[in-house]
Motif scaffolding. Sequence first.
Motif, mmCIF file in Angstrom:
data_model
loop_
_atom_site.group_PDB
_atom_site.id
_atom_site.type_symbol
_atom_site.label_atom_id
_atom_site.label_comp_id
_atom_site.label_asym_id
_atom_site.label_seq_id
_atom_site.Cartn_x
_atom_site.Cartn_y
_atom_site.Cartn_z
ATOM 1 N N TYR A 57 -4.167 -0.598 3.834
ATOM 2 C CA TYR A 57 -2.901 -0.903 4.486
ATOM 3 C C TYR A 57 -2.192 -1.988 3.682
ATOM 4 O O TYR A 57 -2.761 -3.046 3.412
ATOM 5 C CB TYR A 57 -3.110 -1.388 5.922
ATOM 6 C CG TYR A 57 -1.819 -1.810 6.569
ATOM 7 C CD1 TYR A 57 -0.855 -0.872 6.899
ATOM 8 C CD2 TYR A 57 -1.555 -3.149 6.812
ATOM 9 C CE1 TYR A 57 0.350 -1.247 7.467
ATOM 10 C CE2 TYR A 57 -0.351 -3.542 7.383
ATOM 11 C CZ TYR A 57 0.592 -2.594 7.706
ATOM 12 O OH TYR A 57 1.788 -2.962 8.256
ATOM 13 N N SER A 59 8.010 -10.933 2.205
ATOM 14 C CA SER A 59 6.826 -10.496 2.946
ATOM 15 C C SER A 59 5.568 -11.254 2.507
ATOM 16 O O SER A 59 4.462 -10.825 2.805
ATOM 17 C CB SER A 59 6.624 -8.989 2.785
ATOM 18 O OG SER A 59 6.457 -8.654 1.429
ATOM 19 N N LEU A 114 -1.017 -8.207 11.598
ATOM 20 C CA LEU A 114 -0.981 -6.778 11.252
ATOM 21 C C LEU A 114 -2.158 -6.346 10.376
ATOM 22 O O LEU A 114 -2.748 -5.288 10.631
ATOM 23 C CB LEU A 114 0.334 -6.404 10.585
ATOM 24 C CG LEU A 114 1.438 -5.970 11.537
ATOM 25 C CD1 LEU A 114 2.759 -5.850 10.799
ATOM 26 C CD2 LEU A 114 1.100 -4.666 12.216
ATOM 27 N N PRO A 115 -2.532 -7.106 9.349
ATOM 28 C CA PRO A 115 -3.703 -6.695 8.568
ATOM 29 C C PRO A 115 -4.976 -6.583 9.420
ATOM 30 O O PRO A 115 -5.786 -5.681 9.217
ATOM 31 C CB PRO A 115 -3.821 -7.790 7.507
ATOM 32 C CG PRO A 115 -2.416 -8.264 7.323
ATOM 33 C CD PRO A 115 -1.845 -8.249 8.721
ATOM 34 N N GLY A 136 1.511 2.036 3.948
ATOM 35 C CA GLY A 136 2.340 0.917 4.381
ATOM 36 C C GLY A 136 3.789 1.203 4.047
ATOM 37 O O GLY A 136 4.097 1.676 2.957
ATOM 38 N N CYS A 163 -1.800 -7.763 0.875
ATOM 39 C CA CYS A 163 -0.904 -8.727 1.483
ATOM 40 C C CYS A 163 -0.444 -9.676 0.382
ATOM 41 O O CYS A 163 -1.263 -10.168 -0.387
ATOM 42 C CB CYS A 163 -1.639 -9.486 2.583
ATOM 43 S SG CYS A 163 -0.561 -10.431 3.635
ATOM 44 N N SER A 167 5.485 -0.334 11.697
ATOM 45 C CA SER A 167 4.197 -0.419 10.983
ATOM 46 C C SER A 167 3.350 0.832 11.172
ATOM 47 O O SER A 167 2.627 1.241 10.279
ATOM 48 C CB SER A 167 3.435 -1.660 11.431
ATOM 49 O OG SER A 167 4.179 -2.808 11.101
ATOM 50 N N SER A 224 0.690 -4.546 3.844
ATOM 51 C CA SER A 224 1.543 -5.222 4.817
ATOM 52 C C SER A 224 2.799 -5.750 4.152
ATOM 53 O O SER A 224 2.739 -6.383 3.098
ATOM 54 C CB SER A 224 0.778 -6.384 5.451
ATOM 55 O OG SER A 224 1.597 -7.072 6.363
#
Length: 186
Positions: free
Chosen positions: A68, A111, A82-83, A39, A96, A50, A70
């Motif tokens: 990942y 974020s 996005l996730p 990420g 996240c 991304s 985010s």
Amino acid sequence: AGTETPVILYIGGSTLVEITESIRQLKRYDCQKIALMYGLQNYPTSFENSNLGKISILNERFEFPIGYASHAVGGSKQAKKLPAYAAASGADLIECHMSLNRKNKRVDYISSLNPTEFDEMIREVREVGTAVGTPTFGLTDAERRYRQGVRKSIYTRERIDSGSQITRDNIAYLRGDEDPDQYPIK
């Protein structure tokens, strides 16, 4: 290292050579439980940057779980989706950030998702996981029903002698649930 403690190795902005060397060093000290977390952390990271395509490359190249992280704009549609896209791209883990109140401007607030948005993001990830399914070519019940009721087969409407030309007039396309006897061989 040298313990059973898992290590999450953040690899955003790293080259394959750097990732490989980092893994080699961890293994050198007997660390076997490794996950790679991809990420880009631009705080916030734009949707265009991304680059979720890297997840499949990482999965092909390394035997570890790929995650990942985010860092899209908190509260945005992309931050919630996005996730899920990452999971569909092969991510095993998702990072996240969550904040009870972004207005407080604490660490990673830019974020972060609020609790309701975080729940929405989790629903998106689970929904995509359902759509992705399992990586197998065994037939599912839905595929079996498709084969029986929707998939078409070719039947002859009449006897076709060797050397004769097959045309649209002497064949029929039937679905699995149609009766081929409605086009008897003459």
